[in-house]
Scaffold this active site. Sequence first.
Site, PDB file in Angstrom:
ATOM      1  N   PHE A  84       1.007  -1.875   0.017  1.00 50.11           N
ATOM      2  CA  PHE A  84      -0.223   0.160  -0.118  1.00 50.11           C
ATOM      3  C   PHE A  84       0.787   1.056  -0.211  1.00 50.11           C
ATOM      4  O   PHE A  84       2.385   1.310   1.085  1.00 50.11           O
ATOM      5  CB  PHE A  84      -0.327  -0.062   1.225  1.00 50.11           C
ATOM      6  CG  PHE A  84      -2.058   1.014   1.485  1.00 50.11           C
ATOM      7  CD1 PHE A  84      -2.540   1.693   0.810  1.00 50.11           C
ATOM      8  CD2 PHE A  84      -1.647   2.356   2.474  1.00 50.11           C
ATOM      9  CE1 PHE A  84      -2.856   2.694   1.313  1.00 50.11           C
ATOM     10  CE2 PHE A  84      -1.495   3.172   2.791  1.00 50.11           C
ATOM     11  CZ  PHE A  84      -3.276   3.691   1.752  1.00 50.11           C
ATOM     12  N   GLN A  93      -3.072  18.225   2.960  1.00 56.77           N
ATOM     13  CA  GLN A  93      -2.469  17.529   4.388  1.00 56.77           C
ATOM     14  C   GLN A  93      -3.436  18.179   5.520  1.00 56.77           C
ATOM     15  O   GLN A  93      -3.772  19.220   5.770  1.00 56.77           O
ATOM     16  CB  GLN A  93      -1.336  17.551   4.793  1.00 56.77           C
ATOM     17  CG  GLN A  93      -0.629  16.282   3.246  1.00 56.77           C
ATOM     18  CD  GLN A  93       0.591  16.435   3.303  1.00 56.77           C
ATOM     19  OE1 GLN A  93       1.289  17.139   3.716  1.00 56.77           O
ATOM     20  NE2 GLN A  93       1.351  15.763   2.485  1.00 56.77           N
ATOM     21  N   TYR A 133      -1.888   4.604  10.209  1.00 62.68           N
ATOM     22  CA  TYR A 133      -1.954   2.882   9.746  1.00 62.68           C
ATOM     23  C   TYR A 133      -2.288   2.093  10.603  1.00 62.68           C
ATOM     24  O   TYR A 133      -3.016   1.464  10.495  1.00 62.68           O
ATOM     25  CB  TYR A 133      -0.528   2.603   9.606  1.00 62.68           C
ATOM     26  CG  TYR A 133      -0.071   3.358   8.220  1.00 62.68           C
ATOM     27  CD1 TYR A 133      -1.014   4.018   6.966  1.00 62.68           C
ATOM     28  CD2 TYR A 133       1.413   3.678   8.449  1.00 62.68           C
ATOM     29  CE1 TYR A 133      -0.668   4.767   6.205  1.00 62.68           C
ATOM     30  CE2 TYR A 133       1.457   4.509   6.800  1.00 62.68           C
ATOM     31  CZ  TYR A 133       1.159   4.729   6.378  1.00 62.68           C
ATOM     32  OH  TYR A 133       1.167   5.923   4.655  1.00 62.68           O
ATOM     33  N   LYS A 135      -4.356   2.654  13.832  1.00 60.17           N
ATOM     34  CA  LYS A 135      -5.803   3.156  13.716  1.00 60.17           C
ATOM     35  C   LYS A 135      -6.736   2.621  12.776  1.00 60.17           C
ATOM     36  O   LYS A 135      -7.984   2.179  12.719  1.00 60.17           O
ATOM     37  CB  LYS A 135      -5.853   4.824  13.499  1.00 60.17           C
ATOM     38  CG  LYS A 135      -7.032   5.574  14.657  1.00 60.17           C
ATOM     39  CD  LYS A 135      -7.135   7.248  14.240  1.00 60.17           C
ATOM     40  CE  LYS A 135      -7.796   7.608  13.296  1.00 60.17           C
ATOM     41  NZ  LYS A 135      -7.663   8.798  13.270  1.00 60.17           N
TER      42      LYS A 135
END
Length: 169
Positions: A84, A93, A133, A135
């Site tokens: 990924f 962002q 990641y 989470k």
Amino acid sequence: MRNELQLRPVEKEDLEFIHKMRTNPDVMDYWFSEPYTTMERLIKSYEDGQKSESHRQFILYHLNEKVGYIGLFDIHFRHRNAEFAIMIDPSHQGKGYATDATRLMVEYGFNQLNLHKISLHVINVNEKAIHIYQKVGFITEGQLKKHFFVDGSYHDALIMSLLREDYVS
């Protein structure tokens, strides 16, 4: 916000948007690449990629605005795994797109491609990405010592992964 995000396969007209991010040093440091890509090279890569089944590349949209580039790479259908990667445009962002986009791509990988495992590499100083990641459910499988040269020094990289049976949507 998740249902406001959409994925659309990369088209040739998206290459200018991708090129803008691929030449930005702040973005490319976290892709572990030099911020040097000519438009010609990007077009060739896009055209070569159209013949490959080993990548799934998408543009991430929020309310019809391009906010990022995301994909599954090095897909191995026999072993049912892939790597990924995500790139959020710097102007977008910090708005929470990365977590929801990561979930969308994980669900695509598990539910559409029938993958068993999705993995990624992240440098240990990228705490925001690691938090995102984790989470989503990724766990650290290992660490590569001083593996990536970013911003003038070597950094350890974490190898993180998520198994289909461990994912909670």
